[in-house]
Design an enzyme around this catalytic site. Structure first.
Site, PDB file in Angstrom:
ATOM      1  N   GLU A 123       3.964  -4.560  12.191  1.00  0.00           N
ATOM      2  CA  GLU A 123       3.064  -3.494  12.425  1.00  0.00           C
ATOM      3  C   GLU A 123       2.142  -4.271  11.204  1.00  0.00           C
ATOM      4  O   GLU A 123       2.478  -4.652  10.357  1.00  0.00           O
ATOM      5  CB  GLU A 123       3.964  -2.328  11.620  1.00  0.00           C
ATOM      6  CG  GLU A 123       3.222  -1.042  11.893  1.00  0.00           C
ATOM      7  CD  GLU A 123       2.102  -1.171  10.796  1.00  0.00           C
ATOM      8  OE1 GLU A 123       1.239  -1.195  10.776  1.00  0.00           O
ATOM      9  OE2 GLU A 123       2.699  -0.459   9.557  1.00  0.00           O
TER      10      GLU A 123
ATOM     11  N   GLU B 281       7.920   2.341  14.852  1.00  0.00           N
ATOM     12  CA  GLU B 281       8.809   2.782  14.389  1.00  0.00           C
ATOM     13  C   GLU B 281       8.868   3.984  13.758  1.00  0.00           C
ATOM     14  O   GLU B 281       7.520   4.613  14.462  1.00  0.00           O
ATOM     15  CB  GLU B 281       8.371   2.143  12.971  1.00  0.00           C
ATOM     16  CG  GLU B 281       8.386   0.606  12.532  1.00  0.00           C
ATOM     17  CD  GLU B 281       7.389  -0.085  10.950  1.00  0.00           C
ATOM     18  OE1 GLU B 281       6.548   0.901  10.610  1.00  0.00           O
ATOM     19  OE2 GLU B 281       8.290  -0.329  10.803  1.00  0.00           O
TER      20      GLU B 281
ATOM     21  N   ASN C 138       0.829  -1.112  -0.324  1.00  0.00           N
ATOM     22  CA  ASN C 138       0.297  -0.039  -0.319  1.00  0.00           C
ATOM     23  C   ASN C 138       0.785   1.100  -0.298  1.00  0.00           C
ATOM     24  O   ASN C 138       0.050   2.302  -0.600  1.00  0.00           O
ATOM     25  CB  ASN C 138      -1.102  -0.551   1.079  1.00  0.00           C
ATOM     26  CG  ASN C 138      -0.389   0.470   2.622  1.00  0.00           C
ATOM     27  OD1 ASN C 138       0.464  -0.977   2.664  1.00  0.00           O
ATOM     28  ND2 ASN C 138      -1.096   0.670   3.295  1.00  0.00           N
TER      29      ASN C 138
ATOM     30  N   CYS D  12      -3.316   1.333   7.309  1.00  0.00           N
ATOM     31  CA  CYS D  12      -3.521   0.172   8.317  1.00  0.00           C
ATOM     32  C   CYS D  12      -4.245   1.313   9.460  1.00  0.00           C
ATOM     33  O   CYS D  12      -4.941   0.732  10.426  1.00  0.00           O
ATOM     34  CB  CYS D  12      -2.086  -0.136   8.958  1.00  0.00           C
ATOM     35  SG  CYS D  12      -1.267   0.881   9.212  1.00  0.00           S
TER      36      CYS D  12
END
Length: 488
Positions: free
Chosen positions: A248, A457, A151, A282
């Protein structure tokens, strides 16, 4: 049609036509490139090249020099942002203005972590004994495997690669086979910036290539962005070698509009939270929790805005939303829309595909009166589908927001400062936005809890994922000690 080649120790092996994967345009459905489906031997060679570069060059490269190279790379990324943004848009269907913006944001990430590269300090440890001296050092974990989703490949790579390079790690990157082109192009810029061969290696392929990578015992860290089932599988595979993993994963984020919210801002935030990037993120605010006193007005405003969204070519300035990334993704979204109807949710607008389109388009879709136990309320769609859920008391909103297996992000829309802090404290997730949504910063840590994963992150916390602590204890005395005496 492009041949996008892997990079292994600075070498760019040609794509074997007998072991190739086709890459398709989400806009037209036509094949636009081919990439290698890497063999087990090629995966092993990439890890070997990264290990050699780490042992021979990179772990001895000063933080100052790593920072210089990262700044040079960031400059190149800014210079080529239009090109790489267009390439990524062609690959996954996102708006060119968004992918270009992400290229510049990625450059910001590399500059932020470059600033940390020469500041990775240990500490001295006070000891009980005067004749003992103890200190710690922070050392890179070695070779890191970085696996990104389709994505936002360029931005997801920056989230991982920037702290890994700053920490002194070498890497093997595997982008999604659905959208690998921008990652392959970035290899050229890293080489142009002056990074030694083998510091960054890129392999392409599907599930078998990914499995061969994450089971390599030479890895010091695996960082993965993608679906929950694949993340769980990687964690199981990594456990055999006790390789630490950063995950993640997905989200079912709640965007909460309270009765005192500025509705002009809140509705815009709700639209951006679910329809930007076609909902393929997400952090999408896919559950809109609205206080019952304003729900009718909010639903009407959402419907009006959703119907005004222009679907089309993501390279055109008039387009608001491009196609979703693949035919499989489109079919899954449409299946979940039909499931929502069967579960009793009320379709407000959208729910189909434009009849005149040949690309992988899904209409901006809004459902209201969504049952809390329905699939739409609990599972990630990863598409432009919004579930509107009404609530009454503040605690009810908190309970609904926390009722899923995910815990990635949430939004709060209110003009009550006390409520903002109170609700943010109670939400079980990694990121809370107040009177904004889907806003990112290089210096702000990002990650989830529950089935949204673990590890962080961005922010200074991200460097810790790629470092380990070594302790050094020195006996300063000149005595001969009793070998059976325990010293404290």
């Amino acid at each position: 049609m492009d041949e996008a080649r892997m990079s292994i120790g600075g070498e760019r092996p040609p794509v074997d036509p007998d072991h190739a994967i086709a890459v398709y345009s989400p806009l037209t459905g036509e094949q636009i490139a081919v990439v290698s489906d890497a063999s087990t031997e090629q995966i092993a060679a990439a890890v070997g090249a990264a290990q050699t570069a780490f042992d021979d060059v990179w772990r001895r490269t000063s933080g100052l020099e790593r920072a210089r190279l990262m700044h040079r790379f960031a400059d190149l990324l800014d210079e080529h942002a239009d090109e790489i943004g267009a390439l990524e848009s062609r690959d996954n269907g996102k708006l060119v203005r968004e992918t270009t913006s992400q290229a510049h944001f990625a450059a910001r990430n590399y500059r932020f972590f470059a600033g940390l590269a020469d500041k990775l300090q240990g500490r001295t440890v006070p000891m009980d004994s005067w004749d003992s001296f103890d200190y710690t050092t922070r050392e890179p974990v070695g070779v890191a495997a970085l696996i990104t989703a389709w994505n936002s490949p360029m931005q997801l790579l920056a989230n991982k690669l920037a702290p890994a390079l700053a920490a002194g790690c070498t890497v093997v990157v595997k982008p999604s086979e659905l959208a690998p082109l921008s990652t392959v192009r970035i290899v050229d810029l890293l080489a142009q910036a002056g990074f030694p061969d083998g510091v960054l290696n890129v392999v392409t392929g599907g599930a078998d290539a990914g499995s061969a990578l994450v089971t390599d015992p030479r890895l010091g860290r695996i960082s993965f962005t993608g679906s929950v089932p694949v993340g769980q599988q990687i964690a199981r595979q990594a456990a055999d070698n006790l390789t630490p993993v950063t995950l993640e994963l997905g989200g079912k984020s709640a965007n909460i509009i309270f009765s005192d919210a500025d509705l002009d801002r809140a509705v815009v935030g709700a639209v951006a939270g679910i329809f930007a990037a076609g909902g393929q993120t997400c952090i999408a605010g896919s559950r809109l929790l609205v206080h019952e006193s304003i729900a009718d007005e909010v639903e009407a405003r959402l419907a009006e805005r959703a119907r005004a969204i222009v679907l089309g070519d993501p390279s055109k300035s008039a387009t608001h939303m491009g196609p979703v990334a693949s035919i499989g993704q489109r079919d899954r979204i449409l299946s979940m829309i039909e499931g929502a109807k069967r579960d009793g949710a009320r379709l407000v607008t959208g729910g189909g595909t434009p009849s005149e389109s040949r690309g992988y388009f899904v209409e901006p879709t809004v459902f209201a009166d969504v049952p809390l136990d329905s699939q739409l309320a609990r599972e990630e769609v990863f598409g432009p589908v919004l579930a509107v859920i009404r609530f009454g008391p503040e605690q009810e909103a908190i309970d609904i927001a926390n009722s899923t297996d995910f815990g990635l992000a949430a939004g709060i829309w209110t003009q009550d400062l006390s409520r903002a802090h109170r609700v943010a404290r109670e939400l079980v997730c990694g990121t809370v936005w107040v009177n904004t949504y889907r806003q990112s910063a290089a210096q702000a840590p990002f990650g989830g809890v529950k089935k949204s994963g673990y590890g962080r992150e961005r922010g200074v916390e991200a460097v810790e994922e790629y470092l380990r602590t070594k302790n050094v204890l020195i006996d300063l005395s000149d005595e001969v000690r009793d070998p059976f005496q325990i010293r404290t």
